[in-house]
Design an enzyme around this catalytic site. Structure first.
Site, PDB file in Angstrom:
ATOM      1  N   GLN A  10      32.083  61.363   1.184  1.00  0.00           N
ATOM      2  CA  GLN A  10      31.289  61.592   0.575  1.00  0.00           C
ATOM      3  C   GLN A  10      31.229  63.291   1.035  1.00  0.00           C
ATOM      4  O   GLN A  10      32.183  64.461   0.677  1.00  0.00           O
ATOM      5  CB  GLN A  10      30.091  61.585  -0.442  1.00  0.00           C
ATOM      6  N   ASP A  33      40.152  53.781  12.761  1.00  0.00           N
ATOM      7  CA  ASP A  33      38.716  53.616  12.862  1.00  0.00           C
ATOM      8  C   ASP A  33      38.447  53.714  14.097  1.00  0.00           C
ATOM      9  O   ASP A  33      38.999  53.594  15.477  1.00  0.00           O
ATOM     10  CB  ASP A  33      38.807  51.275  13.258  1.00  0.00           C
ATOM     11  N   TYR A 114      19.627  51.643  12.317  1.00  0.00           N
ATOM     12  CA  TYR A 114      20.418  53.566  11.627  1.00  0.00           C
ATOM     13  C   TYR A 114      19.631  54.171  12.787  1.00  0.00           C
ATOM     14  O   TYR A 114      20.723  54.808  13.193  1.00  0.00           O
ATOM     15  CB  TYR A 114      20.351  53.345  10.144  1.00  0.00           C
TER      16      TYR A 114
HETATM   17  N1  LIG Z   1      23.987  59.835   3.240  1.00  0.00           N
HETATM   18  C1  LIG Z   1      23.034  60.228   3.797  1.00  0.00           C
HETATM   19  O1  LIG Z   1      22.761  60.134   3.237  1.00  0.00           O
HETATM   20  C2  LIG Z   1      23.472  60.845   4.832  1.00  0.00           C
HETATM   21  C3  LIG Z   1      21.845  61.852   5.312  1.00  0.00           C
HETATM   22  C4  LIG Z   1      22.121  62.183   6.320  1.00  0.00           C
HETATM   23  C5  LIG Z   1      22.913  62.620   7.288  1.00  0.00           C
HETATM   24  N2  LIG Z   1      24.352  61.579   6.986  1.00  0.00           N
HETATM   25  C6  LIG Z   1      25.216  61.398   7.786  1.00  0.00           C
HETATM   26  O2  LIG Z   1      26.223  62.165   7.149  1.00  0.00           O
HETATM   27  C7  LIG Z   1      27.669  61.931   7.993  1.00  0.00           C
HETATM   28  C8  LIG Z   1      28.384  61.574   6.114  1.00  0.00           C
HETATM   29  O3  LIG Z   1      27.734  60.879   5.662  1.00  0.00           O
HETATM   30  P1  LIG Z   1      28.096  59.995   4.822  1.00  0.00           P
HETATM   31  O4  LIG Z   1      26.804  60.445   3.089  1.00  0.00           O
HETATM   32  O5  LIG Z   1      29.027  61.262   3.859  1.00  0.00           O
HETATM   33  O6  LIG Z   1      28.742  58.266   4.355  1.00  0.00           O
HETATM   34  P2  LIG Z   1      29.673  57.404   3.692  1.00  0.00           P
HETATM   35  O7  LIG Z   1      30.030  58.655   2.658  1.00  0.00           O
HETATM   36  O8  LIG Z   1      29.524  56.608   3.981  1.00  0.00           O
HETATM   37  O9  LIG Z   1      30.757  58.084   4.487  1.00  0.00           O
HETATM   38  C9  LIG Z   1      31.059  57.827   5.538  1.00  0.00           C
HETATM   39  C10 LIG Z   1      32.764  57.439   6.171  1.00  0.00           C
HETATM   40  O10 LIG Z   1      32.762  56.386   6.858  1.00  0.00           O
HETATM   41  C11 LIG Z   1      33.796  55.704   6.806  1.00  0.00           C
HETATM   42  N3  LIG Z   1      33.334  54.903   7.993  1.00  0.00           N
HETATM   43  C12 LIG Z   1      32.575  54.041   8.145  1.00  0.00           C
HETATM   44  N4  LIG Z   1      32.378  53.490   9.783  1.00  0.00           N
HETATM   45  C13 LIG Z   1      34.023  53.439   9.832  1.00  0.00           C
HETATM   46  C14 LIG Z   1      35.499  53.580  11.198  1.00  0.00           C
HETATM   47  N5  LIG Z   1      34.627  52.519  12.301  1.00  0.00           N
HETATM   48  N6  LIG Z   1      36.269  54.111  11.370  1.00  0.00           N
HETATM   49  C15 LIG Z   1      36.013  55.037  10.541  1.00  0.00           C
HETATM   50  N7  LIG Z   1      35.747  55.711   9.784  1.00  0.00           N
HETATM   51  C16 LIG Z   1      34.648  54.838   9.334  1.00  0.00           C
HETATM   52  C17 LIG Z   1      33.217  55.157   5.442  1.00  0.00           C
HETATM   53  O11 LIG Z   1      34.484  54.320   5.308  1.00  0.00           O
HETATM   54  P3  LIG Z   1      34.116  52.411   4.961  1.00  0.00           P
HETATM   55  O12 LIG Z   1      33.660  53.022   3.636  1.00  0.00           O
HETATM   56  O13 LIG Z   1      35.673  52.325   4.383  1.00  0.00           O
HETATM   57  O14 LIG Z   1      34.459  52.167   5.717  1.00  0.00           O
HETATM   58  C18 LIG Z   1      33.437  56.540   4.710  1.00  0.00           C
HETATM   59  O15 LIG Z   1      34.631  56.656   4.029  1.00  0.00           O
HETATM   60  C19 LIG Z   1      27.029  60.707   8.646  1.00  0.00           C
HETATM   61  O16 LIG Z   1      27.768  60.832  10.018  1.00  0.00           O
HETATM   62  C20 LIG Z   1      25.992  60.217   8.039  1.00  0.00           C
HETATM   63  O17 LIG Z   1      25.233  59.389   9.166  1.00  0.00           O
HETATM   64  C21 LIG Z   1      24.212  60.958   5.997  1.00  0.00           C
END
Ligand SMILES: NC(=O)c1ccc[n+]([C@@H]2O[C@H](COP(=O)([O-])OP(=O)(O)OC[C@H]3O[C@@H](n4cnc5c(N)ncnc54)[C@H](OP(=O)(O)O)[C@@H]3O)[C@@H](O)[C@H]2O)c1
Length: 267
Positions: A10, A33, A114
């Site tokens: 996202q 990856d 996490y």
């Molecule tokens: N979501 C939250 O509430 C939140 C809050 C604070 C901070 N964050 C941080 O913000 C960042 C973005 O989060 P988001 O919400 O956008 O998460 P997200 O929608 O889950 O996106 C993460 C992406 O990383 C990909 N990914 C997972 N393992 C991978 C790997 N080994 N190599 C390459 N790509 C990989 C996933 O692909 P697949 O789906 O194909 O595995 C997904 O497209 C992250 O660092 C997260 O920790 C998130």
């Protein structure tokens, strides 16, 4: 050239849209990856926007090594490209015992696998890094609370939602736009989250209200929900270092609902 990792997620999608006017390479999980070394043909980008991460909070309790391979090892691999890097971190690096906003000078104390992996990832980003801690991300695509509530709200008259965790739900479009301002600041750690704060139950009520759904919210406790990973009871993030301030979460919610409606009409 700017590189976005995790471009299918996202935040990765929002960054890809925000930086579309720049020379940009956007790599999804299938393209790279990040737990593996970077593809040699990538060369050396001018900036890495590192949005790839293991984000399955409960899944990390069962497989902490898997989470670390992505969040720590993957970040080291992204930093090995030799470019300045934006690493997105989380409110889950805090234990949630405060009752006023967490500032950059507050000591982290993650309670979940996490949160620990994301904190170690901050270190793995190296010295030429902006560590951008944000919270409760949502947007029109991917797995997030807003989309889950819209789905449940369409199916049920009532949903049970926890009312004893408070944070700032942050729209990924606002975080992506603010990233432009962050990279004008010195390297370091910054708290960048939406204005305003709510509990998940209050947020669910706002989602139903803004979406015009009559679904009722039954307020429950974290203990009643019984998820495997502990979450901070309070994790509002604010900056004492002049990080960009974001619009209110309700504005982000309205933008998200408008984008979802637009996508539904296009289908
Ligand atoms: N979501 C939250 O509430 C939140 C809050 C604070 C901070 N964050 C941080 O913000 C960042 C973005 O989060 P988001 O919400 O956008 O998460 P997200 O929608 O889950 O996106 C993460 C992406 O990383 C990909 N990914 C997972 N393992 C991978 C790997 N080994 N190599 C390459 N790509 C990989 C996933 O692909 P697949 O789906 O194909 O595995 C997904 O497209 C992250 O660092 C997260 O920790 C998130």
């Amino acid at each position: 050239m700017y590189l976005v990792t995790g471009a299918g997620g996202q935040l990765g999608r929002a960054l890809t849209e925000e930086f579309a006017g720049d020379e940009l390479v956007a790599l999804s999980h299938a393209d790279w990856d990040v737990a593996l070394p970077p593809p040699p043909e990538l060369g050396r980008p001018d900036l890495v926007l590192h949005a790839a991460a293991w984000t399955n909070v409960d899944g990390a309790e069962d497989d902490p090594q898997g989470a670390s391979a992505v969040n720590v090892g993957g970040t080291a691999n992204a930093a090995s490209l030799g470019a300045p890097i934006v690493y997105y971190s989380t409110d889950y690096v805090f234990d949630g015992t405060k009752r006023e906003p967490y500032l950059e000078s507050d000591g982290p104390s993650p309670q979940s696998a996490y949160g620990r992996s994301k904190l170690h990832g901050e270190a793995a980003a190296g010295a030429n890094a902006w560590i951008v801690r944000s919270s409760w991300l949502f947007g029109p695509t991917g797995n997030n609370f807003v989309r889950t509530m819209l789905r449940l709200g369409a199916e049920r008259d009532e949903v049970s939602v926890v009312d004893d965790q408070r944070g700032s739900p942050t729209f990924v479009g606002h975080l992506a736009a603010a990233t432009r301002q962050v990279i004008d600041l010195p390297f370091g750690t910054y708290h960048v989250a939406a204005d305003g704060d709510v509990t998940w139950a209050e947020f669910a009520e706002a989602i139903f209200e803004e979406a015009g759904l009559g679904t009722r919210v039954r307020r429950i406790t974290t203990e009643e929900l019984g998820r495997p990973a502990p979450r901070p009871a309070y994790s509002v993030l604010r900056s004492e270092k002049g990080a960009p301030t974001l619009p209110h979460w309700r504005e982000g919610l309205r933008e998200t609902l408008a984008a979802i409606r637009k996508a539904d009409r296009a289908e």
